[in-house]
Design a protein around this motif. Sequence first.
Motif, PDB file in Angstrom:
ATOM      1  N   PHE A 218       0.822  -1.216   0.000  1.00 29.20           N
ATOM      2  CA  PHE A 218       0.000   0.000   0.000  1.00 29.20           C
ATOM      3  C   PHE A 218       0.850   1.257   0.000  1.00 29.20           C
ATOM      4  CE2 PHE A 218      -3.563   2.666   0.841  1.00 29.20           C
ATOM      5  CZ  PHE A 218      -3.179   3.572   1.823  1.00 29.20           C
ATOM      6  N   ARG A 219       1.907   1.255   0.782  1.00 28.00           N
ATOM      7  CA  ARG A 219       2.667   2.489   0.964  1.00 28.00           C
ATOM      8  C   ARG A 219       3.409   2.930  -0.292  1.00 28.00           C
ATOM      9  NH1 ARG A 219       5.260   2.754   5.381  1.00 28.00           N
ATOM     10  NH2 ARG A 219       4.193   1.038   6.417  1.00 28.00           N
ATOM     11  N   ILE A 220       3.548   2.071  -1.273  1.00 22.87           N
ATOM     12  CA  ILE A 220       4.299   2.458  -2.475  1.00 22.87           C
ATOM     13  C   ILE A 220       3.389   3.080  -3.535  1.00 22.87           C
ATOM     14  CG2 ILE A 220       5.947   0.599  -2.050  1.00 22.87           C
ATOM     15  CD1 ILE A 220       4.818  -0.812  -4.544  1.00 22.87           C
ATOM     16  N   TYR A 221       2.085   3.136  -3.247  1.00 24.22           N
ATOM     17  CA  TYR A 221       1.134   3.659  -4.224  1.00 24.22           C
ATOM     18  C   TYR A 221       0.623   5.038  -3.839  1.00 24.22           C
ATOM     19  CZ  TYR A 221       0.761  -1.016  -6.275  1.00 24.22           C
ATOM     20  OH  TYR A 221       1.022  -2.211  -6.885  1.00 24.22           O
TER      21      TYR A 221
ATOM     22  N   ILE B 164      -3.469  11.681  -3.302  1.00 28.34           N
ATOM     23  CA  ILE B 164      -2.382  11.826  -2.348  1.00 28.34           C
ATOM     24  C   ILE B 164      -1.226  10.935  -2.786  1.00 28.34           C
ATOM     25  CG2 ILE B 164      -3.368  10.065  -0.783  1.00 28.34           C
ATOM     26  CD1 ILE B 164      -2.260  11.817   1.552  1.00 28.34           C
ATOM     27  N   THR B 165      -0.031  11.509  -2.798  1.00 28.20           N
ATOM     28  CA  THR B 165       1.146  10.755  -3.220  1.00 28.20           C
ATOM     29  C   THR B 165       1.691   9.924  -2.060  1.00 28.20           C
ATOM     30  OG1 THR B 165       2.715  12.475  -2.602  1.00 28.20           O
ATOM     31  CG2 THR B 165       1.732  12.616  -4.808  1.00 28.20           C
TER      32      THR B 165
ATOM     33  N   ALA C  48      -3.267   4.942  -7.809  1.00 25.16           N
ATOM     34  CA  ALA C  48      -3.163   5.908  -8.896  1.00 25.16           C
ATOM     35  C   ALA C  48      -1.711   6.195  -9.206  1.00 25.16           C
ATOM     36  CB  ALA C  48      -3.884   7.202  -8.510  1.00 25.16           C
ATOM     37  N   ASN C  49      -1.468   6.712 -10.395  1.00 25.72           N
ATOM     38  CA  ASN C  49      -0.124   7.208 -10.670  1.00 25.72           C
ATOM     39  C   ASN C  49      -0.037   8.657 -10.177  1.00 25.72           C
ATOM     40  OD1 ASN C  49      -1.331   8.846 -12.620  1.00 25.72           O
ATOM     41  ND2 ASN C  49      -0.643   7.590 -14.344  1.00 25.72           N
ATOM     42  N   ASN C  50       1.082   9.280 -10.381  1.00 26.34           N
ATOM     43  CA  ASN C  50       1.272  10.616  -9.831  1.00 26.34           C
ATOM     44  C   ASN C  50       0.452  11.687 -10.560  1.00 26.34           C
ATOM     45  OD1 ASN C  50       2.930   9.952  -7.701  1.00 26.34           O
ATOM     46  ND2 ASN C  50       4.791  10.067  -8.917  1.00 26.34           N
ATOM     47  N   LEU C  51      -0.207  11.305 -11.645  1.00 26.02           N
ATOM     48  CA  LEU C  51      -1.098  12.232 -12.347  1.00 26.02           C
ATOM     49  C   LEU C  51      -2.551  12.007 -11.949  1.00 26.02           C
ATOM     50  CD1 LEU C  51       0.472  12.095 -15.927  1.00 26.02           C
ATOM     51  CD2 LEU C  51       0.861  13.794 -14.123  1.00 26.02           C
ATOM     52  N   GLY C  52      -2.787  11.044 -11.061  1.00 21.22           N
ATOM     53  CA  GLY C  52      -4.148  10.791 -10.633  1.00 21.22           C
ATOM     54  C   GLY C  52      -4.901   9.795 -11.485  1.00 21.22           C
ATOM     55  N   VAL C  53      -4.234   9.216 -12.458  1.00 20.81           N
ATOM     56  CA  VAL C  53      -4.881   8.208 -13.299  1.00 20.81           C
ATOM     57  C   VAL C  53      -4.962   6.905 -12.512  1.00 20.81           C
ATOM     58  CG1 VAL C  53      -4.725   6.879 -15.423  1.00 20.81           C
ATOM     59  CG2 VAL C  53      -4.025   9.283 -15.404  1.00 20.81           C
TER      60      VAL C  53
ATOM     61  N   LEU D 150      -5.144   3.062 -11.388  1.00 18.73           N
ATOM     62  CA  LEU D 150      -4.313   1.954 -11.841  1.00 18.73           C
ATOM     63  C   LEU D 150      -4.944   0.588 -11.627  1.00 18.73           C
ATOM     64  CD1 LEU D 150      -0.831   3.094 -10.453  1.00 18.73           C
ATOM     65  CD2 LEU D 150      -1.702   3.330 -12.797  1.00 18.73           C
ATOM     66  N   GLY D 151      -5.696   0.435 -10.559  1.00 20.39           N
ATOM     67  CA  GLY D 151      -6.147  -0.887 -10.172  1.00 20.39           C
ATOM     68  C   GLY D 151      -7.601  -1.150 -10.473  1.00 20.39           C
ATOM     69  N   SER D 152      -8.085  -2.241  -9.885  1.00 22.89           N
ATOM     70  CA  SER D 152      -9.485  -2.603 -10.047  1.00 22.89           C
ATOM     71  C   SER D 152     -10.353  -1.736  -9.134  1.00 22.89           C
ATOM     72  CB  SER D 152      -9.681  -4.078  -9.683  1.00 22.89           C
ATOM     73  OG  SER D 152      -8.890  -4.914 -10.508  1.00 22.89           O
ATOM     74  N   TRP D 153     -11.580  -1.479  -9.565  1.00 17.89           N
ATOM     75  CA  TRP D 153     -12.497  -0.671  -8.773  1.00 17.89           C
ATOM     76  C   TRP D 153     -13.201  -1.530  -7.733  1.00 17.89           C
ATOM     77  CZ3 TRP D 153     -11.895   4.340  -9.168  1.00 17.89           C
ATOM     78  CH2 TRP D 153     -11.393   4.883 -10.367  1.00 17.89           C
ATOM     79  N   GLY D 154     -13.407  -0.938  -6.552  1.00 17.25           N
ATOM     80  CA  GLY D 154     -14.216  -1.576  -5.537  1.00 17.25           C
ATOM     81  C   GLY D 154     -15.690  -1.274  -5.776  1.00 17.25           C
TER      82      GLY D 154
END
Length: 118
Positions: A29-32, A51-52, A98-103, A105-109
Amino acid sequence: QVRVVESGGGLVQPGGSVRLSCVASGSNFRIYAMGWYRQAPGKQRELVAHITTGGSTIYTDSVKGRFTISRDNAKNTVYLQMNNLKPEDTAIYYCNTANNLGVSLGSWGQGTQVTVSS
C-alpha cells in the motif's frame, strides 16, 4: 495487486460532514499514490482528490477547501474528510491506486454512496 473496500457514506444534509474510509489489502500500500473518485448519475467518473506516497495532495476545484484526503500507511487506509457538503457532491465515491497524475491503476471496488439532501 491492491484491492480496496470503501465505507462511510450515507445520507447527509447540505452543510454537513462525512468521512470516507478506504482499506486496501496487500503489503504494498505504501508504495502507491491513492485517489478518491466519484461518479454522479449520468456523469463520468472523476478524480476528486489525490495523495502521493509522500503525502502531497491535489483536489479538483469544486472541492478545494471543503475536502481533505489523508492516508495512514500503518493501517493501509486512505480517508476523505468531506465538509460543507453540497447536493452536487451526491455520487458514488471510489478509491483506487493511482499514478502521480491521478490516473487510476487498479481494479475498482464497490464504492460508497454519498447523498446530500435535506
